[in-house]
Design an enzyme around this catalytic site. Structure first.
Site, short mmCIF file in Angstrom:
data_model
loop_
_atom_site.label_atom_id
_atom_site.label_comp_id
_atom_site.label_asym_id
_atom_site.label_seq_id
_atom_site.Cartn_x
_atom_site.Cartn_y
_atom_site.Cartn_z
N ASP A 81 8.75 -11.83 56.46
CA ASP A 81 8.87 -12.01 57.92
C ASP A 81 9.92 -11.03 58.46
OD1 ASP A 81 8.41 -13.31 60.37
OD2 ASP A 81 10.05 -14.74 60.03
N HIS A 82 9.62 -10.35 59.54
CA HIS A 82 10.56 -9.43 60.22
C HIS A 82 11.24 -8.45 59.26
CE1 HIS A 82 10.25 -11.23 64.17
NE2 HIS A 82 10.30 -12.41 63.59
N GLY A 180 13.92 -19.29 68.24
CA GLY A 180 15.05 -20.20 68.35
C GLY A 180 14.74 -21.47 69.12
N LYS A 183 13.98 -21.75 74.23
CA LYS A 183 12.93 -20.81 74.63
C LYS A 183 12.82 -20.74 76.14
CE LYS A 183 10.27 -21.75 70.45
NZ LYS A 183 10.85 -20.68 69.64
N ARG A 281 21.39 -35.99 47.01
CA ARG A 281 19.97 -36.20 46.69
C ARG A 281 19.26 -37.19 47.61
NH1 ARG A 281 21.19 -36.68 40.35
NH2 ARG A 281 22.79 -37.97 41.33
P1 13P Z 1 10.65 -20.23 65.97
O1 13P Z 1 12.07 -19.87 66.13
O2 13P Z 1 10.03 -20.62 67.27
O3 13P Z 1 10.41 -21.27 64.94
O4 13P Z 1 9.86 -18.91 65.48
C1 13P Z 1 9.85 -18.53 64.13
C2 13P Z 1 9.34 -17.15 63.92
O5 13P Z 1 8.79 -16.52 64.78
C3 13P Z 1 9.53 -16.58 62.58
O6 13P Z 1 9.12 -15.25 62.52
O1 G3H Z 2 12.16 -15.14 63.35
C1 G3H Z 2 13.02 -15.33 62.53
C2 G3H Z 2 12.90 -16.49 61.62
O2 G3H Z 2 13.13 -17.70 62.31
C3 G3H Z 2 13.76 -16.32 60.41
O3 G3H Z 2 15.08 -16.57 60.72
O4 G3H Z 2 16.21 -14.50 59.95
O5 G3H Z 2 17.49 -16.62 60.29
O6 G3H Z 2 15.91 -16.39 58.36
P1 G3H Z 2 16.27 -15.98 59.77
ZN ZN Z 3 9.47 -14.14 64.31
#
Ligand code: 13P
Ligand code: G3H
Ligand code: ZN
Length: 318
Positions: A81-82, A180, A183, A281
């Site tokens: 992701d990203h 986040g 929004k 736990r």
């Molecule tokens: P949210 O912050 O809305 O959960 O989005 C997550 C996201 O886009 C991860 O790439």
């Molecule tokens: O869009 C970002 C995701 O919510 C991942 O968040 O970079 O803090 O792991 P993070």
């Molecule tokens: Zn994202």
């Protein structure tokens, strides 16, 4: 069973969306697999740069491979992701990932295309697909801060050129959401006109929706009743808009924040109610069960619940 992201998209496109869930630790991974198997849904497990640093990428891989053994019925893809360019190459070369996201959306159009194209070449050579982003979401993207005022929606005309020139397989589009817990203030709908126009211009290319958490009011209220100070007016995406968006080609829906809210609620309530406890736990066990319930609920809203047998038939028929 780990499958390619392309296989999941092929089955789901235009019918339902596949949930893409960010994970950072063992409890999330166990809850995610349980929730998806319970609801009979395919899913995408996604790792950010931050999660790979927090838990160590090798630990995450070992946890996911072990969850696959514990839940042999699960069908899922593993996604970065990203990613930046360097992290994309690390994931492509690892042999573990199904797909990567290159996020060069903060660059100008030509630079975004050039970077994405380089990643696409390296990824396709190894059989991975690539998600790329065009447009700017509000909120925080990794370490990049975008002011609400500067968040701009993806231009459908640009999307055509971007996909054609970069060769990316799926498009993360800015369609009114942001990352986040904060929004929008009040109710705000997705920009369905933009989604529709993108789909008409690039039919068959899966659209990815980032920032899709719904930030449930009752979750925020419970966190605050247990000592949290979240802004109670914060508002997320209406879950009932996931499926209409999916019918218009939104095939991957990213959810992270809502899962963090589940974690925060469970742990705040646990330590509020049992202030003398220090064994981690019991709250961990509650979290796994609550997270699994949360995932199963999201999969119902995405339309992916109940699709596992059809996906299995499609991926094993080849
Ligand atoms: P949210 O912050 O809305 O959960 O989005 C997550 C996201 O886009 C991860 O790439
Ligand atoms: O869009 C970002 C995701 O919510 C991942 O968040 O970079 O803090 O792991 P993070
Ligand atoms: Zn994202």
């Amino acid at each position: 069973m780990i499958v390619t992201t392309a296989e999941l998209f092929k089955v789901a496109y235009g019918k339902y969306a596949v949930g893409a869930y960010n994970v950072n630790n063992m409890e999330q991974i166990l809850g995610l697999f349980k929730g998806c198997v319970d609801s009979k849904a395919p899913f995408i497990i996604q790792l950010s740069k931050g999660s790979r640093k927090y838990a160590d990428k090798r630990m995450l891989e070992a946890l996911i491979r072990t969850a696959e053994v514990i839940y042999p019925d699960a069908i899922f893809a593993v996604h970065l992701d990203h990613g930046d360019e360097e992290t994309c190459y690390d994931c492509i070369d690892s042999g573990f990932y199904s797909s990567v996201m290159i996020d060069a959306s903060h660059e100008d159009f030509a630079t975004n295309v050039a970077i994405t194209k380089r990643v696409v070449e390296r990824a396709h050579a190894k059989g991975l697909s690539v998600e790329a982003e065009l447009g700017k979401l509000g909120g925080v993207e990794e370490d990049i801060q975008v002011d609400e005022g500067h968040a701009c929606l993806t231009q459908p005309e640009e999307a055509v050129d971007f996909v054609k020139q970069s060769g990316c397989d799926s498009l993360a589009a800015a369609i009114g959401t942001s990352h986040g817990a904060y929004k929008f203030k009040g109710h705000q709908s997705l920009h369905f006109n933009v989604i529709k126009s993108i789909q008409e211009k690039i039919p068959g290319t899966p659209i990815v929706m980032h920032g899709s958490s719904s930030v449930p009011k009752e979750e925020v209220a419970r966190i605050n009743a247990a000592g949290g100070t979240l802004d109670p007016s914060a508002c997320g995406v209406d879950e009932n808009e996931y499926l209409p968006a999916a019918k218009l080609g939104v095939t991957k829906i990213n959810i992270d924040t809502d899962g963090r809210l589940v974690w925060t609620r469970v742990h705040r309530e646990f330590f509020r109610d049992k202030p003398s406890d220090f064994d981690f736990r019991p709250p961990g066990t509650t979290f796994i069960a609550e997270y699994a319930k949360f995932i199963a609920h999201k999969n119902e809203k995405l339309g992916s619940a109940g699709q596992l047998d059809a996906v299995r038939a499609a991926v094993t028929k080849k």
